[in-house]
Design a protein around this motif. Structure first.
Motif, mmCIF file in Angstrom:
data_model
loop_
_atom_site.group_PDB
_atom_site.id
_atom_site.type_symbol
_atom_site.label_atom_id
_atom_site.label_comp_id
_atom_site.label_asym_id
_atom_site.label_seq_id
_atom_site.Cartn_x
_atom_site.Cartn_y
_atom_site.Cartn_z
ATOM 1 N N ALA A 44 0.878 -1.164 0.000
ATOM 2 C CA ALA A 44 0.000 0.000 0.000
ATOM 3 C C ALA A 44 0.921 1.222 0.000
ATOM 4 C CB ALA A 44 -0.900 0.008 1.223
ATOM 5 N N MET A 45 0.707 2.102 -0.963
ATOM 6 C CA MET A 45 1.589 3.256 -1.134
ATOM 7 C C MET A 45 0.800 4.539 -0.944
ATOM 8 S SD MET A 45 4.588 1.994 -1.933
ATOM 9 C CE MET A 45 5.313 3.555 -2.386
ATOM 10 N N GLY A 46 1.264 5.373 -0.043
ATOM 11 C CA GLY A 46 0.572 6.629 0.206
ATOM 12 C C GLY A 46 1.468 7.830 -0.029
ATOM 13 N N TRP A 47 0.826 8.939 -0.326
ATOM 14 C CA TRP A 47 1.504 10.235 -0.348
ATOM 15 C C TRP A 47 0.945 11.077 0.792
ATOM 16 C CZ3 TRP A 47 5.663 11.663 -3.080
ATOM 17 C CH2 TRP A 47 5.999 10.933 -4.217
ATOM 18 N N VAL A 75 -2.603 12.536 1.610
ATOM 19 C CA VAL A 75 -3.017 13.125 0.348
ATOM 20 C C VAL A 75 -3.729 12.102 -0.532
ATOM 21 C CG1 VAL A 75 -2.210 14.230 -1.758
ATOM 22 C CG2 VAL A 75 -1.148 14.808 0.434
ATOM 23 N N ALA A 76 -3.103 10.952 -0.701
ATOM 24 C CA ALA A 76 -3.679 9.919 -1.563
ATOM 25 C C ALA A 76 -3.026 8.582 -1.252
ATOM 26 C CB ALA A 76 -3.471 10.262 -3.039
ATOM 27 N N VAL A 77 -3.716 7.534 -1.623
ATOM 28 C CA VAL A 77 -3.170 6.191 -1.463
ATOM 29 C C VAL A 77 -3.535 5.363 -2.692
ATOM 30 C CG1 VAL A 77 -5.220 5.245 -0.321
ATOM 31 C CG2 VAL A 77 -2.975 4.205 0.096
ATOM 32 N N ALA A 91 4.967 3.661 2.646
ATOM 33 C CA ALA A 91 4.596 2.323 2.204
ATOM 34 C C ALA A 91 4.383 1.409 3.386
ATOM 35 C CB ALA A 91 5.688 1.739 1.299
ATOM 36 N N THR A 92 3.510 0.433 3.162
ATOM 37 C CA THR A 92 3.355 -0.630 4.127
ATOM 38 C C THR A 92 3.039 -1.907 3.364
ATOM 39 O OG1 THR A 92 2.349 -1.226 6.245
ATOM 40 C CG2 THR A 92 0.880 -0.354 4.548
#
Length: 127
Positions: free
Chosen positions: A33-36, A48-50, A99-100
């Protein structure tokens, strides 16, 4: 250990666009899972977003319709992008990739959901 390196920040005028990149090593972006996130001076860090492991995307209400998160799983890429359009002065902040492993789910905007963080890239929007 997941290594994240952001790039693409800079200075832009109101209404302009930037594309941030987050290059991932040691894991494929499709397994994460990738986030900003972003943090402006004197303010708390905010999601902000994932783009989640299964490819679903979510956005904070203040960027919905202006920002787009995507990922490229191709060999040699392994990168997550944040396309930012119609930028506003209030978008000025340090932007971080996070990231996780696995799926993040509905609590994507909580920064304690993410184990790995990049160093950040500065975005400055001037009027």
């Amino acid at each position: 250990q997941v290594d994240l390196v952001e790039s693409g920040g800079g200075s832009v005028q109101v209404g302009g666009s930037l594309r941030l990149s987050c290059t991932v090593s040691k894991y494929t972006v499709g397994s994460l899972a990738m986030g900003w996130f972003r943090q402006a001076p004197g303010k708390e860090r905010e999601g902000v977003a994932v783009i989640d492991k299964d490819g679903t995307t979510e956005y904070a209400r203040f960027v919905k319709g202006r920002f787009t998160i995507s990922r490229d799983n191709a060999l040699g890429k392994n990168t997550v992008y944040l396309q930012m359009n119609s930028l506003k002065p209030e978008d000025t902040a340090m932007y971080y990739c996070a990231a996780t492993l696995g799926q993040c789910g509905e609590n994507w905007s909580a920064d304690n959901r993410y184990k790995y963080w990049g160093q950040g890239t500065q975005v400055t929007v001037s009027s």
